[in-house]
Design a protein around this motif. Structure first.
Motif, PDB file in Angstrom:
ATOM      1  N   GLU A   1       0.813  -1.231   0.000  1.00  0.00           N
ATOM      2  CA  GLU A   1       0.000   0.000   0.000  1.00  0.00           C
ATOM      3  C   GLU A   1       0.844   1.279   0.000  1.00  0.00           C
ATOM      4  N   ASP A   2       1.852   1.289   0.872  1.00  0.00           N
ATOM      5  CA  ASP A   2       2.602   2.538   1.088  1.00  0.00           C
ATOM      6  C   ASP A   2       3.879   2.627   0.245  1.00  0.00           C
ATOM      7  N   GLY A   3       4.450   1.485  -0.134  1.00  0.00           N
ATOM      8  CA  GLY A   3       5.705   1.501  -0.885  1.00  0.00           C
ATOM      9  C   GLY A   3       6.944   1.554  -0.014  1.00  0.00           C
TER      10      GLY A   3
ATOM     11  N   PRO B   1      15.642  14.899   7.059  1.00  0.00           N
ATOM     12  CA  PRO B   1      15.174  13.514   6.905  1.00  0.00           C
ATOM     13  C   PRO B   1      14.731  13.232   5.474  1.00  0.00           C
ATOM     14  N   LEU B   2      14.702  11.948   5.147  1.00  0.00           N
ATOM     15  CA  LEU B   2      14.165  11.509   3.867  1.00  0.00           C
ATOM     16  C   LEU B   2      12.654  11.755   3.861  1.00  0.00           C
ATOM     17  N   LEU B   3      12.133  12.286   2.773  1.00  0.00           N
ATOM     18  CA  LEU B   3      10.691  12.519   2.625  1.00  0.00           C
ATOM     19  C   LEU B   3      10.114  11.553   1.590  1.00  0.00           C
ATOM     20  N   PHE B   4       9.004  10.914   1.935  1.00  0.00           N
ATOM     21  CA  PHE B   4       8.340   9.962   1.052  1.00  0.00           C
ATOM     22  C   PHE B   4       6.933  10.454   0.712  1.00  0.00           C
ATOM     23  N   ILE B   5       6.469  10.109  -0.470  1.00  0.00           N
ATOM     24  CA  ILE B   5       5.043  10.246  -0.794  1.00  0.00           C
ATOM     25  C   ILE B   5       4.452   8.844  -0.801  1.00  0.00           C
ATOM     26  N   PRO B   6       3.772   8.458   0.302  1.00  0.00           N
ATOM     27  CA  PRO B   6       3.247   7.092   0.408  1.00  0.00           C
ATOM     28  C   PRO B   6       2.328   6.758  -0.774  1.00  0.00           C
ATOM     29  N   GLY B   7       2.469   5.565  -1.281  1.00  0.00           N
ATOM     30  CA  GLY B   7       1.614   5.100  -2.372  1.00  0.00           C
ATOM     31  C   GLY B   7       2.057   5.541  -3.756  1.00  0.00           C
ATOM     32  N   SER B   8       3.056   6.397  -3.834  1.00  0.00           N
ATOM     33  CA  SER B   8       3.455   6.943  -5.139  1.00  0.00           C
ATOM     34  C   SER B   8       4.111   5.892  -6.029  1.00  0.00           C
ATOM     35  N   HIS B   9       4.536   4.753  -5.429  1.00  0.00           N
ATOM     36  CA  HIS B   9       5.134   3.682  -6.239  1.00  0.00           C
ATOM     37  C   HIS B   9       4.108   3.071  -7.192  1.00  0.00           C
ATOM     38  N   LYS B  10       2.818   3.279  -6.895  1.00  0.00           N
ATOM     39  CA  LYS B  10       1.779   2.695  -7.752  1.00  0.00           C
ATOM     40  C   LYS B  10       1.592   3.484  -9.053  1.00  0.00           C
ATOM     41  N   ALA B  11       2.227   4.654  -9.148  1.00  0.00           N
ATOM     42  CA  ALA B  11       2.075   5.492 -10.344  1.00  0.00           C
ATOM     43  C   ALA B  11       2.953   5.006 -11.503  1.00  0.00           C
ATOM     44  N   GLY B  12       3.800   3.995 -11.253  1.00  0.00           N
ATOM     45  CA  GLY B  12       4.716   3.552 -12.307  1.00  0.00           C
ATOM     46  C   GLY B  12       5.827   4.568 -12.509  1.00  0.00           C
ATOM     47  N   VAL B  13       6.505   4.479 -13.654  1.00  0.00           N
ATOM     48  CA  VAL B  13       7.588   5.429 -13.933  1.00  0.00           C
ATOM     49  C   VAL B  13       6.947   6.723 -14.420  1.00  0.00           C
TER      50      VAL B  13
ATOM     51  N   MET C   1      13.133   0.322   4.234  1.00  0.00           N
ATOM     52  CA  MET C   1      13.155  -0.248   2.887  1.00  0.00           C
ATOM     53  C   MET C   1      12.073   0.401   2.054  1.00  0.00           C
ATOM     54  N   PHE C   2      12.391   0.684   0.779  1.00  0.00           N
ATOM     55  CA  PHE C   2      11.375   1.349  -0.045  1.00  0.00           C
ATOM     56  C   PHE C   2      11.524   0.978  -1.505  1.00  0.00           C
ATOM     57  N   SER C   3      10.375   0.958  -2.153  1.00  0.00           N
ATOM     58  CA  SER C   3      10.272   0.602  -3.562  1.00  0.00           C
ATOM     59  C   SER C   3      11.135   1.525  -4.414  1.00  0.00           C
TER      60      SER C   3
END
Lengths: 266, 266
Positions: free
Chosen positions: B13-15, B142-154, B197-199
């Motif tokens: 879900e979050d990546g 710190p590292l900043l993430f956008i949760p779920g953004s891995h689902k957008a593909g490249v 760990m992250f996508s």
């Protein structure tokens, strides 16, 4: 509204106090909309980043009703009167935007350093009290404090005219490092409506905001009336010259405006 | 060492997954000292900020014993093998410094965007796993993430050669804003030794570090062996060409080095 013994002791030790959620989400949202209105106007009190987006709006309490009321709000005025031990006037009033992507750094500094050097404020009997108009997180350029650094007095500073669009008396790295080795470095984060009060001698900074979310904070800089500034080198809408004591309004002074916006939105 | 169902669901879900304190303070402190040693050497793999301080050390597992062992640590290799469903090789290995005061921004990007465009990695069957060597806080970039953004593909990106000393395929503001309106923006913070760990498709960034404290993080970029890169345009110590599957060491593989440094310090 009065600070208790524990809070007074913590302020003395750390140089700041943080009250998450002191204002309601509705109060914060109303003021956020007022901030957007102010930033959208073309007036000399609105200072911009080199990119053109708003960096700070000065003296918004003199031309916006929401910020006028906030500038006399008892949740802000009363604890500061208690700590400074007397009547207070408004030395400076800023609505700082720290815009998404563009919000630039505020370098390490003490506010009283500027007020003393530029404005000849006699003593550090003045302080800041801030209200978050957005959620402040680790991601959107939170304010950074060095706890206990207010005990160092006025530390040496250089006048930085180059780093950002706003001139500032800033501390060198050796000084910041030495103070942080003793006190650490913290970033108070919390929801819109949170309140933060801090000594005018507390060393602080804030990083650029690279996130896609804005981070607006209102700062009242309140000064004990007899400690008013003696020099008038800065614009009167930056370093105010009206030393009238502030009479606090009622605690519900923002409710009418909140209700008005709610009606308008229907 | 295996991820459970809840963790697998959250990663989907979050990546990303965050494990505060996965490595002991002693393990983290040993690796931090090794990082300082590496940064102090004058070698081509150590990339510097425009100020001259270290920004990142590439391929430290090939010339430093501590980082060699970390590069085959079961706490890192096994969960990634589980998620990618096969043997993995080391595509990239970075020890990122984010130095006190000087540590510069990493702009918004997806790692797989670079691996695909520059290295012709066929699929995003690769991911990052990181270990904090310092406490990571809201204050030190710190590292900043956008949760779920891995689902957008490249997603579309431009090649930014100007912002920092390191070329990067970066996302535009409209894209970042749109993704963050859906997923928000988070900053995983925790003590030295924490594991993240992250996508390789997760959109991330990190702001400059204006604090007086450093913020070192080791990143292993692991790729499923059959998904190895096809183009060799980048230096072999940046995008590796050794596709040998990694055999995990024992869980206590860092203990001997920790003990050795403890003896040396007595």
């Amino acid at each position: 509204m009065r600070l208790n013994e524990t809070e007074l002791k913590r302020f003395d030790e750390d140089g700041y106090l943080f009250f998450p959620g002191k204002f309601t989400p509705a109060e914060a949202a109303m003021l956020k909309r007022e901030a957007e209105t102010v930033y959208a106007t073309d007036r000399k009190e609105v200072w911009r980043e080199s990119s053109g987006v708003a960096r700070t709006a000065f003296a918004a309490h003199t031309y916006n009703e929401g910020f006028r009321r906030l500038g006399a709000h008892p949740r802000l005025i009363e604890p500061v009167r208690q700590l400074l031990g007397g009547e207070v006037y408004m030395h400076q009033y800023k609505v700082n935007a720290k815009a998404a992507f563009d919000g630039d750094v505020w370098q390490w500094h003490q506010d009283y350093g500027t007020w003393k050097r530029d404005d000849e404020m006699p003593e550090p009997r003045a302080m800041n009290i801030a209200v978050f108009l957005d959620d402040v997180t680790a991601a959107n350029g939170p304010l950074l404090f060095i706890p206990g650094s207010h005990k160092a007095g006025v530390v040496a500073a250089g006048h930085d005219l180059a780093t950002t669009s706003y001139p500032l008396w800033t501390l060198d790295r050796a000084t910041v490092t030495e103070l942080a080795e003793r006190g650490g470095c913290v970033a108070p984060t919390g929801p819109a409506g949170s309140m933060l009060m801090f000594s005018s001698l507390l060393v602080h900074a804030s990083p650029p905001n690279i996130s896609p979310f804005g981070r607006t904070i209102v700062y009242l800089s309140l000064c004990e009336v007899e400690n008013h500034i003696r020099a008038f080198r800065r614009e009167p809408w930056i370093a105010h010259r009206d030393f009238t004591p502030i009479t606090p309004l009622a605690d519900d002074c923002l409710d009418e405006l909140v209700a008005g916006q709610a009606v308008a939105a229907e």
